[in-house]
Design a protein around this motif. Sequence first.
Motif, short mmCIF file in Angstrom:
data_model
loop_
_atom_site.label_atom_id
_atom_site.label_comp_id
_atom_site.label_asym_id
_atom_site.label_seq_id
_atom_site.Cartn_x
_atom_site.Cartn_y
_atom_site.Cartn_z
N TYR A 79 0.85 -1.19 0.00
CA TYR A 79 0.00 0.00 0.00
C TYR A 79 0.88 1.24 0.00
O TYR A 79 1.96 1.24 0.59
CB TYR A 79 -0.89 0.02 1.24
CG TYR A 79 -1.74 1.27 1.36
CD1 TYR A 79 -2.91 1.41 0.63
CD2 TYR A 79 -1.35 2.32 2.19
CE1 TYR A 79 -3.69 2.56 0.73
CE2 TYR A 79 -2.11 3.48 2.29
CZ TYR A 79 -3.28 3.59 1.57
OH TYR A 79 -4.03 4.73 1.66
N GLY A 80 0.40 2.27 -0.63
CA GLY A 80 1.08 3.56 -0.58
C GLY A 80 0.07 4.67 -0.82
O GLY A 80 -0.88 4.51 -1.58
N SER A 81 0.26 5.78 -0.11
CA SER A 81 -0.60 6.94 -0.34
C SER A 81 0.15 8.22 -0.01
O SER A 81 1.12 8.21 0.74
CB SER A 81 -1.88 6.87 0.51
OG SER A 81 -1.57 7.02 1.87
N VAL A 82 -0.31 9.30 -0.61
CA VAL A 82 0.19 10.63 -0.31
C VAL A 82 -1.04 11.48 0.02
O VAL A 82 -1.97 11.57 -0.78
CB VAL A 82 0.97 11.24 -1.49
CG1 VAL A 82 1.35 12.69 -1.20
CG2 VAL A 82 2.20 10.41 -1.81
N ILE A 91 -3.65 7.52 -3.97
CA ILE A 91 -3.24 6.14 -3.74
C ILE A 91 -2.18 5.76 -4.77
O ILE A 91 -2.37 5.94 -5.98
CB ILE A 91 -4.45 5.18 -3.84
CG1 ILE A 91 -5.56 5.60 -2.88
CG2 ILE A 91 -4.01 3.73 -3.58
CD1 ILE A 91 -5.18 5.64 -1.42
N ILE A 92 -1.07 5.21 -4.28
CA ILE A 92 0.04 4.81 -5.14
C ILE A 92 -0.03 3.30 -5.35
O ILE A 92 -0.13 2.55 -4.37
CB ILE A 92 1.40 5.16 -4.48
CG1 ILE A 92 1.46 6.64 -4.09
CG2 ILE A 92 2.54 4.80 -5.41
CD1 ILE A 92 2.67 6.98 -3.23
N PRO A 93 0.02 2.81 -6.59
CA PRO A 93 0.00 1.37 -6.81
C PRO A 93 1.19 0.70 -6.11
O PRO A 93 2.34 1.14 -6.27
CB PRO A 93 0.12 1.22 -8.33
CG PRO A 93 -0.30 2.55 -8.88
CD PRO A 93 0.07 3.56 -7.84
N PRO A 94 0.93 -0.35 -5.31
CA PRO A 94 2.01 -0.97 -4.53
C PRO A 94 3.19 -1.46 -5.37
O PRO A 94 4.33 -1.34 -4.95
CB PRO A 94 1.33 -2.15 -3.83
CG PRO A 94 -0.12 -1.89 -3.92
CD PRO A 94 -0.34 -0.99 -5.09
N GLY A 95 2.91 -2.00 -6.53
CA GLY A 95 3.98 -2.53 -7.36
C GLY A 95 4.98 -1.49 -7.82
O GLY A 95 6.09 -1.81 -8.20
N THR A 96 4.58 -0.21 -7.80
CA THR A 96 5.50 0.85 -8.22
C THR A 96 6.38 1.33 -7.08
O THR A 96 7.29 2.12 -7.30
CB THR A 96 4.73 2.04 -8.80
OG1 THR A 96 3.93 2.63 -7.77
CG2 THR A 96 3.85 1.62 -9.96
N TYR A 116 5.65 9.79 -8.18
CA TYR A 116 4.76 8.64 -8.02
C TYR A 116 3.57 8.77 -8.96
O TYR A 116 3.22 9.86 -9.40
CB TYR A 116 4.28 8.53 -6.57
CG TYR A 116 3.54 9.76 -6.09
CD1 TYR A 116 2.15 9.85 -6.21
CD2 TYR A 116 4.22 10.83 -5.51
CE1 TYR A 116 1.47 10.98 -5.77
CE2 TYR A 116 3.55 11.96 -5.08
CZ TYR A 116 2.17 12.03 -5.21
OH TYR A 116 1.50 13.15 -4.79
N ASN A 117 3.00 7.63 -9.30
CA ASN A 117 1.79 7.59 -10.12
C ASN A 117 0.60 7.36 -9.21
O ASN A 117 0.70 6.67 -8.20
CB ASN A 117 1.87 6.45 -11.14
CG ASN A 117 2.98 6.68 -12.13
OD1 ASN A 117 3.24 7.80 -12.53
ND2 ASN A 117 3.65 5.60 -12.52
N TYR A 118 -0.52 7.93 -9.58
CA TYR A 118 -1.79 7.67 -8.90
C TYR A 118 -2.89 7.80 -9.93
O TYR A 118 -2.89 8.74 -10.73
CB TYR A 118 -2.00 8.63 -7.72
CG TYR A 118 -2.17 10.07 -8.10
CD1 TYR A 118 -3.44 10.64 -8.20
CD2 TYR A 118 -1.08 10.86 -8.43
CE1 TYR A 118 -3.59 11.97 -8.57
CE2 TYR A 118 -1.23 12.18 -8.80
CZ TYR A 118 -2.49 12.72 -8.87
OH TYR A 118 -2.65 14.03 -9.25
N GLY A 119 -3.77 6.83 -9.97
CA GLY A 119 -4.79 6.85 -11.02
C GLY A 119 -4.11 6.91 -12.37
O GLY A 119 -3.18 6.17 -12.65
#
Length: 154
Positions: A79-82, A91-96, A116-119
């Motif tokens: 999990y990742g988020s900013v 929400i950041i895709p975990p695989g990235t 980071y990527n989100y959506g």
Amino acid sequence: MKKIGSVFLSLIILLSTLTLPSVADARDPIKPACNSVEDRETAIVSTNTSPTPILSWGINFTSLGATVYGSPITVSSIYGSVTKPDLSVRIIPPGTIYAPHTFAWNYLFHGSISNYNYGSSSSSLASGDIIHLRFDVDGPTSVNSVIDIECRIP
């Protein structure tokens, strides 16, 4: 019926006095700055703010970690988020963030993040952002747990 109405009115009054945190309260001082080092013997975080903030993180197990998890240990992001200063959450895709890595217990599992990527969008970390990274930890002893790193970019 009058008693139920009175309780209901009291509940409405109570809820109307509930104070939600302001943007400043949500960012500071709830989360420690990312330039601190967490003293849990499992997670180390630091940041470099020039010219763009970069969060460097590491997960370092002690000999107790070897006893608990066995060896080798697998660490991966789940999990990742900013959270931005306006309280929007990305929400950041975990695989990235961190693909599964399997090494001996004394390996320093480490990485960094600035972009980071989100959506379908991308962004960079900025001062005031709260970053949250969650990692899955697994070993041959069948013990499975998570390690969270959450801090505010200075």
